[in-house]
Write an enzyme that holds these catalytic residues in place. Sequence first.
Site, PDB file in Angstrom:
ATOM      1  N   HIS A 114      46.096  52.943  -3.757  1.00  0.00           N
ATOM      2  CA  HIS A 114      44.676  53.336  -3.671  1.00  0.00           C
ATOM      3  C   HIS A 114      43.884  52.298  -4.473  1.00  0.00           C
ATOM      4  O   HIS A 114      43.949  51.102  -4.182  1.00  0.00           O
ATOM      5  CB  HIS A 114      44.557  54.776  -4.197  1.00  0.00           C
ATOM      6  CG  HIS A 114      43.245  55.465  -3.980  1.00  0.00           C
ATOM      7  ND1 HIS A 114      42.231  54.970  -3.198  1.00  0.00           N
ATOM      8  CD2 HIS A 114      42.773  56.658  -4.461  1.00  0.00           C
ATOM      9  CE1 HIS A 114      41.205  55.832  -3.191  1.00  0.00           C
ATOM     10  NE2 HIS A 114      41.501  56.851  -3.972  1.00  0.00           N
ATOM     11  N   MET A 130      49.416  43.882  -1.035  1.00  0.00           N
ATOM     12  CA  MET A 130      48.328  44.700  -1.538  1.00  0.00           C
ATOM     13  C   MET A 130      46.966  44.147  -1.104  1.00  0.00           C
ATOM     14  O   MET A 130      46.756  42.936  -1.099  1.00  0.00           O
ATOM     15  CB  MET A 130      48.397  44.799  -3.056  1.00  0.00           C
ATOM     16  CG  MET A 130      49.633  45.519  -3.508  1.00  0.00           C
ATOM     17  SD  MET A 130      49.728  47.156  -2.734  1.00  0.00           S
ATOM     18  CE  MET A 130      51.304  47.717  -3.326  1.00  0.00           C
ATOM     19  N   PHE A 164      45.757  44.963   1.927  1.00  0.00           N
ATOM     20  CA  PHE A 164      45.760  44.956   3.407  1.00  0.00           C
ATOM     21  C   PHE A 164      46.129  46.328   3.934  1.00  0.00           C
ATOM     22  O   PHE A 164      46.907  47.050   3.322  1.00  0.00           O
ATOM     23  CB  PHE A 164      46.754  43.914   3.949  1.00  0.00           C
ATOM     24  CG  PHE A 164      46.241  42.523   3.761  1.00  0.00           C
ATOM     25  CD1 PHE A 164      45.456  41.920   4.732  1.00  0.00           C
ATOM     26  CD2 PHE A 164      46.496  41.837   2.584  1.00  0.00           C
ATOM     27  CE1 PHE A 164      44.944  40.648   4.536  1.00  0.00           C
ATOM     28  CE2 PHE A 164      45.994  40.562   2.378  1.00  0.00           C
ATOM     29  CZ  PHE A 164      45.210  39.968   3.360  1.00  0.00           C
ATOM     30  N   HIS A 217      44.994  50.077   6.067  1.00  0.00           N
ATOM     31  CA  HIS A 217      44.201  51.242   5.694  1.00  0.00           C
ATOM     32  C   HIS A 217      44.671  52.456   6.462  1.00  0.00           C
ATOM     33  O   HIS A 217      45.069  52.339   7.614  1.00  0.00           O
ATOM     34  CB  HIS A 217      42.704  51.002   5.980  1.00  0.00           C
ATOM     35  CG  HIS A 217      41.837  51.928   5.208  1.00  0.00           C
ATOM     36  ND1 HIS A 217      41.466  53.160   5.691  1.00  0.00           N
ATOM     37  CD2 HIS A 217      41.320  51.818   3.966  1.00  0.00           C
ATOM     38  CE1 HIS A 217      40.731  53.759   4.768  1.00  0.00           C
ATOM     39  NE2 HIS A 217      40.635  52.976   3.715  1.00  0.00           N
ATOM     40  N   ARG A 253      33.761  47.223   4.884  1.00  0.00           N
ATOM     41  CA  ARG A 253      33.366  46.794   3.538  1.00  0.00           C
ATOM     42  C   ARG A 253      33.918  45.417   3.223  1.00  0.00           C
ATOM     43  O   ARG A 253      33.357  44.664   2.432  1.00  0.00           O
ATOM     44  CB  ARG A 253      33.859  47.805   2.509  1.00  0.00           C
ATOM     45  CG  ARG A 253      33.392  49.223   2.781  1.00  0.00           C
ATOM     46  CD  ARG A 253      34.164  50.242   1.959  1.00  0.00           C
ATOM     47  NE  ARG A 253      35.588  50.240   2.253  1.00  0.00           N
ATOM     48  CZ  ARG A 253      36.481  50.993   1.637  1.00  0.00           C
ATOM     49  NH1 ARG A 253      36.109  51.817   0.688  1.00  0.00           N
ATOM     50  NH2 ARG A 253      37.769  50.933   1.967  1.00  0.00           N
ATOM     51  N   ASP A 305      39.601  46.095  -1.153  1.00  0.00           N
ATOM     52  CA  ASP A 305      40.178  45.621  -2.406  1.00  0.00           C
ATOM     53  C   ASP A 305      40.514  44.132  -2.390  1.00  0.00           C
ATOM     54  O   ASP A 305      40.559  43.498  -3.440  1.00  0.00           O
ATOM     55  CB  ASP A 305      41.456  46.412  -2.728  1.00  0.00           C
ATOM     56  CG  ASP A 305      41.122  47.786  -3.282  1.00  0.00           C
ATOM     57  OD1 ASP A 305      40.056  47.926  -3.897  1.00  0.00           O
ATOM     58  OD2 ASP A 305      41.934  48.711  -3.100  1.00  0.00           O
TER      59      ASP A 305
HETATM   60  N1  ACO Z   1      51.554  45.107   3.864  1.00  0.00           N
HETATM   61  C1  ACO Z   1      52.613  45.077   4.674  1.00  0.00           C
HETATM   62  N2  ACO Z   1      52.900  46.041   5.562  1.00  0.00           N
HETATM   63  C2  ACO Z   1      52.068  47.086   5.628  1.00  0.00           C
HETATM   64  C3  ACO Z   1      50.942  47.187   4.790  1.00  0.00           C
HETATM   65  C4  ACO Z   1      50.701  46.134   3.893  1.00  0.00           C
HETATM   66  N3  ACO Z   1      49.638  46.185   3.082  1.00  0.00           N
HETATM   67  N4  ACO Z   1      50.288  48.341   5.054  1.00  0.00           N
HETATM   68  C5  ACO Z   1      50.988  48.949   6.014  1.00  0.00           C
HETATM   69  N5  ACO Z   1      52.064  48.185   6.350  1.00  0.00           N
HETATM   70  C6  ACO Z   1      53.062  48.520   7.346  1.00  0.00           C
HETATM   71  C7  ACO Z   1      53.997  49.604   6.809  1.00  0.00           C
HETATM   72  O1  ACO Z   1      55.082  49.045   6.116  1.00  0.00           O
HETATM   73  C8  ACO Z   1      54.398  50.329   8.052  1.00  0.00           C
HETATM   74  O2  ACO Z   1      55.389  49.581   8.712  1.00  0.00           O
HETATM   75  P1  ACO Z   1      56.586  50.345   9.498  1.00  0.00           P
HETATM   76  O3  ACO Z   1      55.907  51.123  10.586  1.00  0.00           O
HETATM   77  O4  ACO Z   1      57.422  49.202   9.982  1.00  0.00           O
HETATM   78  O5  ACO Z   1      57.257  51.206   8.482  1.00  0.00           O
HETATM   79  C9  ACO Z   1      53.144  50.268   8.911  1.00  0.00           C
HETATM   80  O6  ACO Z   1      52.410  49.125   8.455  1.00  0.00           O
HETATM   81  C10 ACO Z   1      52.278  51.508   8.783  1.00  0.00           C
HETATM   82  O7  ACO Z   1      51.957  51.685   7.407  1.00  0.00           O
HETATM   83  P2  ACO Z   1      51.877  53.076   6.681  1.00  0.00           P
HETATM   84  O8  ACO Z   1      52.424  52.940   5.296  1.00  0.00           O
HETATM   85  O9  ACO Z   1      52.417  54.179   7.523  1.00  0.00           O
HETATM   86  O10 ACO Z   1      50.327  53.271   6.597  1.00  0.00           O
HETATM   87  P3  ACO Z   1      49.619  54.349   5.703  1.00  0.00           P
HETATM   88  O11 ACO Z   1      48.486  54.827   6.499  1.00  0.00           O
HETATM   89  O12 ACO Z   1      50.537  55.363   5.161  1.00  0.00           O
HETATM   90  O13 ACO Z   1      49.158  53.477   4.441  1.00  0.00           O
HETATM   91  C11 ACO Z   1      48.000  52.118   3.002  1.00  0.00           C
HETATM   92  C12 ACO Z   1      47.900  52.977   4.250  1.00  0.00           C
HETATM   93  C13 ACO Z   1      48.579  52.947   1.849  1.00  0.00           C
HETATM   94  C14 ACO Z   1      46.588  51.669   2.607  1.00  0.00           C
HETATM   95  C15 ACO Z   1      48.896  50.901   3.312  1.00  0.00           C
HETATM   96  O14 ACO Z   1      48.311  50.111   4.314  1.00  0.00           O
HETATM   97  C16 ACO Z   1      49.171  50.092   2.072  1.00  0.00           C
HETATM   98  O15 ACO Z   1      50.110  50.427   1.305  1.00  0.00           O
HETATM   99  N6  ACO Z   1      48.388  49.000   1.821  1.00  0.00           N
HETATM  100  C17 ACO Z   1      48.514  48.238   0.609  1.00  0.00           C
HETATM  101  C18 ACO Z   1      47.832  48.957  -0.550  1.00  0.00           C
HETATM  102  C19 ACO Z   1      46.323  48.852  -0.465  1.00  0.00           C
HETATM  103  O16 ACO Z   1      45.783  47.798  -0.194  1.00  0.00           O
HETATM  104  N7  ACO Z   1      45.658  49.974  -0.775  1.00  0.00           N
HETATM  105  C20 ACO Z   1      44.200  50.007  -0.791  1.00  0.00           C
HETATM  106  C21 ACO Z   1      43.689  51.045   0.173  1.00  0.00           C
HETATM  107  S1  ACO Z   1      41.943  50.875   0.412  1.00  0.00           S
HETATM  108  C22 ACO Z   1      41.217  51.341  -0.980  1.00  0.00           C
HETATM  109  O17 ACO Z   1      41.722  52.084  -1.817  1.00  0.00           O
HETATM  110  C23 ACO Z   1      39.851  50.736  -1.257  1.00  0.00           C
END
Ligand code: ACO
Length: 373
Positions: A220, A255, A257, A259, A268, A310
């Site tokens: 988050h 991190m 990337f 959503h 944003r 972010d």
């Molecule tokens: N880098 C690499 N792979 C990713 C990323 C990433 N940032 N985000 C998602 N994926 C992949 C997952 O590994 C998953 O792959 P799989 O299907 O082969 O297992 C697929 O994409 C789907 O991802 P989920 O984890 O199911 O997506 P979810 O909706 O649960 O997660 C989240 C969303 C937590 C934001 C995720 O994209 C993530 O962890 N991103 C990095 C952390 C981040 O940037 N958080 C900030 C959120 S925005 C904010 O707070 C302002």
Amino acid sequence: MSDPKKTGGLAGIVAGETTIATVGKEGVGLTYRGYTIEDLAAQATFEEVAYMLIYGELPTQSQLDSYRHTLKCLRGLPAPLKTVLEQLPRDAHPMDVLRTGCSALGTLERETKSHDQLAIANRLLALFPGMLLYWYHFTHSGKRIETAIDAPSIAAHFLQMLHGKPAPELHVRAMDVSLILYAEHEFNASTFTCRTIASTMADFYSAVTGGIGALQGPLHGGANEAAMELIEQFQTPEEAEKALMQMLHEKKLVMGFGHRVYKKADPRSDVIKVWSKKLSEAASDKVIYPVSERLEAVMRREKGMFPNLDFYSASAYRFLGIPTPMFTPLFVIARITGWSAHIFEQRAHNRLIRPTADYVGHATRPFVPIGKR
Ligand code: ACO
């Protein structure tokens, strides 16, 4: 058993109604009380947005002037809170400092009829920057700074306390826009935490303290710090691309990337990217912004993924001279406005938030006394 891939993390579950924001309608787009984030970021100030989130409508000029004045008058830290902040270690994470400071303030300025939720929302909005920077300067240089200073906005106040002098206009506006972008985002994890706590009829500070805890994690709010730690490892875009390809090969999370709600883009990100570029040019930067752009291009090419707010916030904050561990606290400084609006809304139509779970454990079985196991 339900499919955890589909139901896990409450993805796609409508958990209530709100009049405060829309997120990702048809995959893109963000509005606060009906105004698009693009309009707000281009034309409003953070104080106008804060007022609108907290009071429900945009202020008139005289309401805004009076609101700015009110917030300025709320910048002074109570003496016992200074004592608490001085006890916290130098190497504490600033998010822990804000969480502790918020909780401590809840014992000093308790929620009552005469010090109600509106008063507390405004107090926290005015006080969080000083809380953070008082602790920072005291623990890093032994200096007890004055937080009740006459800076014209929350953005200017933060930067002036951090650097010990008024910040350039470009920096103040970049910070102001960033606070607008971080102010509100519907039922995200920290806001939902605030609402869940508020739904038990707990006090305002408990709800916000819980929200700060939820925001801290790198999935988050903590992602802006994690993104910076990634970006600053590299001296050239080529180096960044090579390392990122390896990370993707190892299926590591990148991190900043992706959503949960947006599927095509985080609106944003486009806004903060422009500011990051402007700040990069003003700083004659030849590394951080080009490295960030390359990381973005590789994520798009290899994974079809887009940066969230972010990612470019990280480089923008770096150009403003902000230490990385303060990135997520800035999210708190902005998001207290959205959290407050949601706590008000939850309280106005309250029903205890208490979902149920699919039980997937043992069937009922006979208890075995301890000597016979
Ligand atoms: N880098 C690499 N792979 C990713 C990323 C990433 N940032 N985000 C998602 N994926 C992949 C997952 O590994 C998953 O792959 P799989 O299907 O082969 O297992 C697929 O994409 C789907 O991802 P989920 O984890 O199911 O997506 P979810 O909706 O649960 O997660 C989240 C969303 C937590 C934001 C995720 O994209 C993530 O962890 N991103 C990095 C952390 C981040 O940037 N958080 C900030 C959120 S925005 C904010 O707070 C302002």
